[in-house]
Design a protein around this motif. Sequence first.
Motif, short mmCIF file in Angstrom:
data_model
loop_
_atom_site.label_atom_id
_atom_site.label_comp_id
_atom_site.label_asym_id
_atom_site.label_seq_id
_atom_site.Cartn_x
_atom_site.Cartn_y
_atom_site.Cartn_z
N LEU A 27 3.80 -0.96 -4.90
CA LEU A 27 3.70 0.08 -3.87
C LEU A 27 5.00 0.86 -3.74
CD1 LEU A 27 2.04 1.42 -1.64
CD2 LEU A 27 2.81 -0.37 -0.07
N ALA A 28 6.13 0.17 -3.82
CA ALA A 28 7.42 0.85 -3.69
C ALA A 28 7.65 1.83 -4.83
CB ALA A 28 8.55 -0.19 -3.63
N ILE A 58 7.26 5.58 2.72
CA ILE A 58 7.02 4.14 2.63
C ILE A 58 8.07 3.47 1.75
CG2 ILE A 58 5.40 2.40 1.76
CD1 ILE A 58 3.12 4.28 2.48
N ALA A 59 8.56 4.18 0.75
CA ALA A 59 9.36 3.57 -0.31
C ALA A 59 10.65 2.93 0.21
CB ALA A 59 9.67 4.61 -1.39
N PHE A 60 11.48 3.68 0.92
CA PHE A 60 12.77 3.12 1.30
C PHE A 60 12.67 1.91 2.22
CE2 PHE A 60 16.42 2.93 4.22
CZ PHE A 60 17.38 2.48 3.31
N PRO A 61 11.91 1.98 3.32
CA PRO A 61 11.81 0.76 4.15
C PRO A 61 11.21 -0.42 3.41
CG PRO A 61 10.23 2.43 4.88
CD PRO A 61 11.17 3.10 3.92
N LEU A 62 10.38 -0.16 2.40
CA LEU A 62 9.81 -1.24 1.61
C LEU A 62 10.84 -1.84 0.65
CD1 LEU A 62 7.36 -2.92 1.00
CD2 LEU A 62 6.50 -1.10 -0.48
N PHE A 63 11.59 -0.98 -0.03
CA PHE A 63 12.68 -1.48 -0.88
C PHE A 63 13.67 -2.29 -0.05
CE2 PHE A 63 11.80 1.96 -4.12
CZ PHE A 63 11.64 1.09 -5.20
N ALA A 64 14.08 -1.74 1.10
CA ALA A 64 15.04 -2.44 1.95
C ALA A 64 14.49 -3.78 2.42
CB ALA A 64 15.41 -1.56 3.15
N ALA A 65 13.20 -3.82 2.74
CA ALA A 65 12.59 -5.06 3.20
C ALA A 65 12.59 -6.12 2.12
CB ALA A 65 11.16 -4.79 3.68
N THR A 219 5.43 0.93 8.13
CA THR A 219 5.85 0.07 7.02
C THR A 219 6.71 -1.08 7.53
OG1 THR A 219 5.81 1.95 5.49
CG2 THR A 219 7.04 0.01 4.80
N CYS A 220 7.68 -0.76 8.38
CA CYS A 220 8.55 -1.80 8.95
C CYS A 220 7.75 -2.81 9.77
CB CYS A 220 9.62 -1.17 9.83
SG CYS A 220 10.84 -0.20 8.93
N LEU A 221 6.78 -2.32 10.52
CA LEU A 221 5.98 -3.21 11.36
C LEU A 221 5.18 -4.20 10.52
CD1 LEU A 221 5.09 -3.95 14.20
CD2 LEU A 221 3.31 -2.19 14.05
N VAL A 222 4.61 -3.73 9.41
CA VAL A 222 3.88 -4.63 8.51
C VAL A 222 4.80 -5.71 7.97
CG1 VAL A 222 2.68 -4.77 6.31
CG2 VAL A 222 2.11 -2.94 7.91
N ILE A 223 6.01 -5.33 7.58
CA ILE A 223 6.97 -6.29 7.05
C ILE A 223 7.32 -7.34 8.10
CG2 ILE A 223 9.30 -6.59 6.13
CD1 ILE A 223 7.33 -5.17 4.23
#
Length: 268
Positions: A27-28, A58-65, A219-223
């Motif tokens: 996804l990222a 979506i990409a950056f918060p997902l990579f960071a997570a 995105t952050c909330l899902v993580i």
Amino acid sequence: MTEAASAPLAPARPRPASTWTGWGQWLALITMTIDHLARYVVPESWGLDWADASLGRIAFPLFAAMVAWHGLFNTRNPLRYARRILVIGLVAQLPYMLMPRAADGLLLNICFTLSLGLTGGTWLQALRGRLEGGTLGGPRLAAEAGLAVAIWAAAGLWVEYSHLGLLMIPLYMVAMQNLHGAGDGLGERLAATAMALPVLMVAGLMNSSDMAKSFTVATCLVILLLAAGAHRLAPGVPFAMPRRLWLGWYPGHFAAIALWLWLAGGLA
């Protein structure tokens, strides 16, 4: 930008399952590529700006997570992990600088943001341990905190996503550790939820449009829900991403875009 599991860094409970990161990798990369194609390749007349302001957020918060998750739960040496991310950033910097971003001036790519963020998050985790163990005096604490703030203030001027981006991984790590380690009592759950609020606030401040804010915060909330226990529900990804693809896509796709823009300019 992930590292194979070795040993948990800090959590008291058994480390959580990382199955979800297999999905996160695909996804990222997909959302990042959509973002960059919409920003640099697709003509404005196509009206695809919405992709940059929605899926692209979506990409950056997902990579960071994923970096925060592996740095906290799965790697024996988070600083070595940060150095590996930095190497990818160094390789990617030249093609990244070939993107049409004249208004930004000299800007270091997202890998520098992730590497510095993980370094800061690792320091913060170690600082917490030293404070709880009573091995850190007031003057030393003030000196370290002052130096950390100075580095954050200076580095934020040069990296992608700036000062707020540098805060994402440290705040993710704090939130993940508290959500994963919280007991079943209401008080513990409420306290853990409170520790998760800062990363959501920073995510909301990182973008200007309501659409972009919504995708980033969601995105952050899902993580955070994954850290709170939903990680157990994630099925295995049918097709694991090849390691070479994962490590090479970031610099490679910038090089491909730069080549396309050069050819398109030459053909125009």
